[in-house]
Design a protein around this motif. Structure first.
Motif, PDB file in Angstrom:
ATOM      1  N   SER A   6       0.827  -1.212   0.000  1.00  0.00           N
ATOM      2  CA  SER A   6       0.000   0.000   0.000  1.00  0.00           C
ATOM      3  C   SER A   6       0.863   1.265   0.000  1.00  0.00           C
ATOM      4  O   SER A   6       0.508   2.254  -0.635  1.00  0.00           O
ATOM      5  N   GLU A   7       2.008   1.219   0.687  1.00  0.00           N
ATOM      6  CA  GLU A   7       2.907   2.379   0.680  1.00  0.00           C
ATOM      7  C   GLU A   7       3.511   2.590  -0.703  1.00  0.00           C
ATOM      8  O   GLU A   7       3.617   3.721  -1.178  1.00  0.00           O
ATOM      9  N   ALA A   8       3.916   1.501  -1.331  1.00  0.00           N
ATOM     10  CA  ALA A   8       4.491   1.596  -2.674  1.00  0.00           C
ATOM     11  C   ALA A   8       3.449   2.101  -3.670  1.00  0.00           C
ATOM     12  O   ALA A   8       3.746   2.958  -4.512  1.00  0.00           O
ATOM     13  N   GLY A  48      -8.522   1.780  -0.317  1.00  0.00           N
ATOM     14  CA  GLY A  48      -9.394   1.769   0.852  1.00  0.00           C
ATOM     15  C   GLY A  48      -8.684   2.258   2.099  1.00  0.00           C
ATOM     16  O   GLY A  48      -9.236   3.045   2.888  1.00  0.00           O
ATOM     17  N   GLU A  49      -7.450   1.821   2.277  1.00  0.00           N
ATOM     18  CA  GLU A  49      -6.660   2.235   3.445  1.00  0.00           C
ATOM     19  C   GLU A  49      -6.452   3.748   3.458  1.00  0.00           C
ATOM     20  O   GLU A  49      -6.667   4.401   4.478  1.00  0.00           O
ATOM     21  N   TYR A  50      -6.046   4.305   2.312  1.00  0.00           N
ATOM     22  CA  TYR A  50      -5.764   5.740   2.268  1.00  0.00           C
ATOM     23  C   TYR A  50      -7.037   6.582   2.248  1.00  0.00           C
ATOM     24  O   TYR A  50      -7.021   7.727   2.688  1.00  0.00           O
ATOM     25  N   LEU A  53      -7.877   6.906   5.875  1.00  0.00           N
ATOM     26  CA  LEU A  53      -6.975   7.871   6.507  1.00  0.00           C
ATOM     27  C   LEU A  53      -7.245   9.298   6.042  1.00  0.00           C
ATOM     28  O   LEU A  53      -6.593  10.233   6.499  1.00  0.00           O
ATOM     29  N   ASN A  54      -8.190   9.442   5.109  1.00  0.00           N
ATOM     30  CA  ASN A  54      -8.570  10.746   4.549  1.00  0.00           C
ATOM     31  C   ASN A  54      -7.399  11.434   3.842  1.00  0.00           C
ATOM     32  O   ASN A  54      -7.230  12.650   3.914  1.00  0.00           O
ATOM     33  N   VAL A  55      -6.614  10.622   3.148  1.00  0.00           N
ATOM     34  CA  VAL A  55      -5.479  11.128   2.385  1.00  0.00           C
ATOM     35  C   VAL A  55      -5.862  11.289   0.916  1.00  0.00           C
ATOM     36  O   VAL A  55      -5.365  12.179   0.235  1.00  0.00           O
ATOM     37  N   LEU A  56      -6.755  10.405   0.467  1.00  0.00           N
ATOM     38  CA  LEU A  56      -7.234  10.494  -0.912  1.00  0.00           C
ATOM     39  C   LEU A  56      -8.688  10.061  -0.950  1.00  0.00           C
ATOM     40  O   LEU A  56      -9.197   9.473   0.001  1.00  0.00           O
ATOM     41  N   GLN A  57      -9.323  10.368  -2.067  1.00  0.00           N
ATOM     42  CA  GLN A  57     -10.714   9.971  -2.288  1.00  0.00           C
ATOM     43  C   GLN A  57     -10.849   9.456  -3.712  1.00  0.00           C
ATOM     44  O   GLN A  57     -10.262  10.019  -4.633  1.00  0.00           O
ATOM     45  N   VAL A  58     -11.630   8.395  -3.852  1.00  0.00           N
ATOM     46  CA  VAL A  58     -11.987   7.893  -5.170  1.00  0.00           C
ATOM     47  C   VAL A  58     -13.426   8.347  -5.410  1.00  0.00           C
ATOM     48  O   VAL A  58     -14.281   8.162  -4.548  1.00  0.00           O
ATOM     49  N   ASN A  59     -13.661   8.981  -6.554  1.00  0.00           N
ATOM     50  CA  ASN A  59     -15.012   9.498  -6.809  1.00  0.00           C
ATOM     51  C   ASN A  59     -16.009   8.354  -6.948  1.00  0.00           C
ATOM     52  O   ASN A  59     -15.621   7.220  -7.215  1.00  0.00           O
ATOM     53  N   PRO A  60     -17.305   8.629  -6.754  1.00  0.00           N
ATOM     54  CA  PRO A  60     -18.321   7.571  -6.812  1.00  0.00           C
ATOM     55  C   PRO A  60     -18.331   6.790  -8.135  1.00  0.00           C
ATOM     56  O   PRO A  60     -18.615   5.602  -8.149  1.00  0.00           O
TER      57      PRO A  60
END
Length: 68
Positions: A6-8, A48-50, A53-60
């Motif tokens: 996930s970090e990579a 999902g992880e990020y 963490l509210n670091v990114l969002q995927v649009n609907p």
């Protein structure tokens, strides 16, 4: 040390966004990540992880990733 998948994945997404990049088209990201050997499950888990963490969002519509 090798980062967790996930970090990579997050690092690659940031690279794809470029300097000051706010979003990345999800289909392009999936293509690049697949070419680098990540499975769809790994990418989904990382997104999902990020998102949690509210670091990114995927649009609907699942067409783009936006960095918060």
């Amino acid at each position: 040390r090798c980062p967790r998948p996930s970090e990579a994945i997050f690092g690659i997404l940031r690279e794809l966004g470029g300097p000051g990049g706010r979003s990345v088209p999800l289909p392009h990201a999936l293509q690049v990540l697949g070419a680098r050997g990540f499975t769809p499950a790994q990418v989904s888990d990382a997104l999902g992880e990020y998102e949690r963490l509210n670091v990114l969002q995927v649009n609907p519509g699942r067409s783009s990733i936006t960095f918060v």
